[in-house]
Design a protein around this motif. Structure first.
Motif, PDB file in Angstrom:
ATOM      1  N   LEU A  74      51.592  40.467  81.184  1.00  0.00           N
ATOM      2  CA  LEU A  74      51.381  39.018  81.287  1.00  0.00           C
ATOM      3  C   LEU A  74      52.583  38.256  80.731  1.00  0.00           C
ATOM      4  CD1 LEU A  74      47.651  38.464  80.254  1.00  0.00           C
ATOM      5  CD2 LEU A  74      48.666  38.017  82.500  1.00  0.00           C
ATOM      6  N   ASN A  75      53.115  38.721  79.625  1.00  0.00           N
ATOM      7  CA  ASN A  75      54.251  38.040  79.001  1.00  0.00           C
ATOM      8  C   ASN A  75      55.526  38.128  79.837  1.00  0.00           C
ATOM      9  OD1 ASN A  75      53.569  36.741  76.433  1.00  0.00           O
ATOM     10  ND2 ASN A  75      52.829  38.766  75.874  1.00  0.00           N
ATOM     11  N   ARG A  76      55.589  39.060  80.771  1.00  0.00           N
ATOM     12  CA  ARG A  76      56.755  39.182  81.652  1.00  0.00           C
ATOM     13  C   ARG A  76      56.740  38.149  82.772  1.00  0.00           C
ATOM     14  NH1 ARG A  76      57.217  44.831  84.051  1.00  0.00           N
ATOM     15  NH2 ARG A  76      59.047  43.842  84.902  1.00  0.00           N
ATOM     16  N   GLU A  77      55.597  37.521  82.999  1.00  0.00           N
ATOM     17  CA  GLU A  77      55.451  36.567  84.099  1.00  0.00           C
ATOM     18  C   GLU A  77      56.094  35.223  83.732  1.00  0.00           C
ATOM     19  OE1 GLU A  77      54.078  36.780  87.172  1.00  0.00           O
ATOM     20  OE2 GLU A  77      53.611  38.902  86.915  1.00  0.00           O
ATOM     21  N   PRO A  78      57.032  34.749  84.551  1.00  0.00           N
ATOM     22  CA  PRO A  78      57.632  33.439  84.272  1.00  0.00           C
ATOM     23  C   PRO A  78      56.639  32.309  84.537  1.00  0.00           C
ATOM     24  CG  PRO A  78      58.470  34.335  86.345  1.00  0.00           C
ATOM     25  CD  PRO A  78      57.593  35.386  85.728  1.00  0.00           C
ATOM     26  N   GLY A  79      56.742  31.266  83.741  1.00  0.00           N
ATOM     27  CA  GLY A  79      55.911  30.088  83.945  1.00  0.00           C
ATOM     28  C   GLY A  79      54.572  30.121  83.253  1.00  0.00           C
ATOM     29  N   LEU A  80      54.297  31.175  82.492  1.00  0.00           N
ATOM     30  CA  LEU A  80      53.032  31.260  81.773  1.00  0.00           C
ATOM     31  C   LEU A  80      53.246  31.090  80.282  1.00  0.00           C
ATOM     32  CD1 LEU A  80      51.241  34.369  83.326  1.00  0.00           C
ATOM     33  CD2 LEU A  80      51.072  31.977  84.022  1.00  0.00           C
ATOM     34  N   ILE A  81      52.257  30.519  79.634  1.00  0.00           N
ATOM     35  CA  ILE A  81      52.196  30.512  78.180  1.00  0.00           C
ATOM     36  C   ILE A  81      51.050  31.442  77.819  1.00  0.00           C
ATOM     37  CG2 ILE A  81      51.744  29.127  76.122  1.00  0.00           C
ATOM     38  CD1 ILE A  81      52.979  26.769  77.810  1.00  0.00           C
ATOM     39  N   VAL A  82      51.342  32.488  77.054  1.00  0.00           N
ATOM     40  CA  VAL A  82      50.355  33.506  76.701  1.00  0.00           C
ATOM     41  C   VAL A  82      50.155  33.474  75.188  1.00  0.00           C
ATOM     42  CG1 VAL A  82      49.796  35.969  76.775  1.00  0.00           C
ATOM     43  CG2 VAL A  82      51.097  34.928  78.655  1.00  0.00           C
ATOM     44  N   VAL A  83      48.896  33.282  74.775  1.00  0.00           N
ATOM     45  CA  VAL A  83      48.533  33.230  73.357  1.00  0.00           C
ATOM     46  C   VAL A  83      47.507  34.332  73.115  1.00  0.00           C
ATOM     47  CG1 VAL A  83      47.524  31.834  71.520  1.00  0.00           C
ATOM     48  CG2 VAL A  83      48.914  30.736  73.299  1.00  0.00           C
ATOM     49  N   THR A  84      47.835  35.245  72.217  1.00  0.00           N
ATOM     50  CA  THR A  84      46.961  36.384  71.952  1.00  0.00           C
ATOM     51  C   THR A  84      46.382  36.277  70.547  1.00  0.00           C
ATOM     52  OG1 THR A  84      48.347  37.742  73.373  1.00  0.00           O
ATOM     53  CG2 THR A  84      46.873  38.897  71.895  1.00  0.00           C
ATOM     54  N   ASN A  85      45.088  36.608  70.444  1.00  0.00           N
ATOM     55  CA  ASN A  85      44.464  36.721  69.128  1.00  0.00           C
ATOM     56  C   ASN A  85      43.658  38.015  69.102  1.00  0.00           C
ATOM     57  OD1 ASN A  85      41.718  36.182  70.072  1.00  0.00           O
ATOM     58  ND2 ASN A  85      42.392  34.067  70.342  1.00  0.00           N
ATOM     59  N   THR A  86      42.892  38.230  68.067  1.00  0.00           N
ATOM     60  CA  THR A  86      42.184  39.507  67.926  1.00  0.00           C
ATOM     61  C   THR A  86      41.012  39.664  68.887  1.00  0.00           C
ATOM     62  OG1 THR A  86      40.834  38.576  66.165  1.00  0.00           O
ATOM     63  CG2 THR A  86      42.809  39.789  65.497  1.00  0.00           C
ATOM     64  N   MET A  87      40.545  38.579  69.496  1.00  0.00           N
ATOM     65  CA  MET A  87      39.378  38.646  70.375  1.00  0.00           C
ATOM     66  C   MET A  87      39.707  38.572  71.865  1.00  0.00           C
ATOM     67  SD  MET A  87      36.700  38.959  68.443  1.00  0.00           S
ATOM     68  CE  MET A  87      35.375  38.441  69.484  1.00  0.00           C
ATOM     69  N   SER A  88      40.802  37.877  72.207  1.00  0.00           N
ATOM     70  CA  SER A  88      41.113  37.666  73.616  1.00  0.00           C
ATOM     71  C   SER A  88      42.552  37.197  73.764  1.00  0.00           C
ATOM     72  CB  SER A  88      40.174  36.611  74.219  1.00  0.00           C
ATOM     73  OG  SER A  88      40.392  35.354  73.610  1.00  0.00           O
ATOM     74  N   THR A  89      42.934  37.014  75.009  1.00  0.00           N
ATOM     75  CA  THR A  89      44.243  36.459  75.324  1.00  0.00           C
ATOM     76  C   THR A  89      44.014  35.201  76.149  1.00  0.00           C
ATOM     77  OG1 THR A  89      45.307  38.617  75.266  1.00  0.00           O
ATOM     78  CG2 THR A  89      46.427  36.889  76.513  1.00  0.00           C
ATOM     79  N   GLN A  90      44.713  34.142  75.799  1.00  0.00           N
ATOM     80  CA  GLN A  90      44.627  32.890  76.540  1.00  0.00           C
ATOM     81  C   GLN A  90      45.916  32.713  77.320  1.00  0.00           C
ATOM     82  OE1 GLN A  90      44.005  30.218  73.278  1.00  0.00           O
ATOM     83  NE2 GLN A  90      41.807  30.561  73.259  1.00  0.00           N
ATOM     84  N   VAL A  91      45.769  32.256  78.562  1.00  0.00           N
ATOM     85  CA  VAL A  91      46.919  32.057  79.438  1.00  0.00           C
ATOM     86  C   VAL A  91      46.852  30.637  79.991  1.00  0.00           C
ATOM     87  CG1 VAL A  91      48.144  32.882  81.482  1.00  0.00           C
ATOM     88  CG2 VAL A  91      46.880  34.509  80.051  1.00  0.00           C
ATOM     89  N   PHE A  92      48.003  29.962  79.976  1.00  0.00           N
ATOM     90  CA  PHE A  92      48.079  28.576  80.419  1.00  0.00           C
ATOM     91  C   PHE A  92      49.230  28.434  81.402  1.00  0.00           C
ATOM     92  CE2 PHE A  92      46.736  28.905  76.020  1.00  0.00           C
ATOM     93  CZ  PHE A  92      45.514  28.246  76.032  1.00  0.00           C
TER      94      PHE A  92
END
Length: 82
Positions: A27-45
């Motif tokens: 997911l972090n390799r994808e351009p144009g995304l903001i990826v926020v990870t925590n201990t329960m899930s990953t949020q993508v914007f």
């Protein structure tokens, strides 16, 4: 149109950490995304089409690489970054 998602991955194997970390790395390799990870899930914007295309690619990649996994995803219209 902006899209926010929350995604959780549940590998159906005892060795679950590497498949989760690998998916987040993809997911972090994808351009144009903001990826926020925590201990329960990953949020993508990001832009709707960008997020959906990234999900399609990364989920397929995960199935091909790791086999059986469960994904749980929530889709929310708009940019709801914390």
């Amino acid at each position: 149109m902006q899209l926010s998602i929350e995604i959780s991955k549940y590998p159906l194997t005892a060795e679950y950490i590497e498949p989760i970390v690998g998916f987040i790395a993809e997911l972090n390799r994808e351009p144009g995304l903001i990826v926020v990870t925590n201990t329960m899930s990953t949020q993508v914007f990001g832009e709707y089409d960008t997020v959906m295309a990234a999900l399609q690619r990364c989920i397929k990649w995960s199935f091909e690489r790791y086999g059986k996994v469960v994904f749980v995803v929530k889709f929310i219209h708009g940019d709801l970054r914390p």
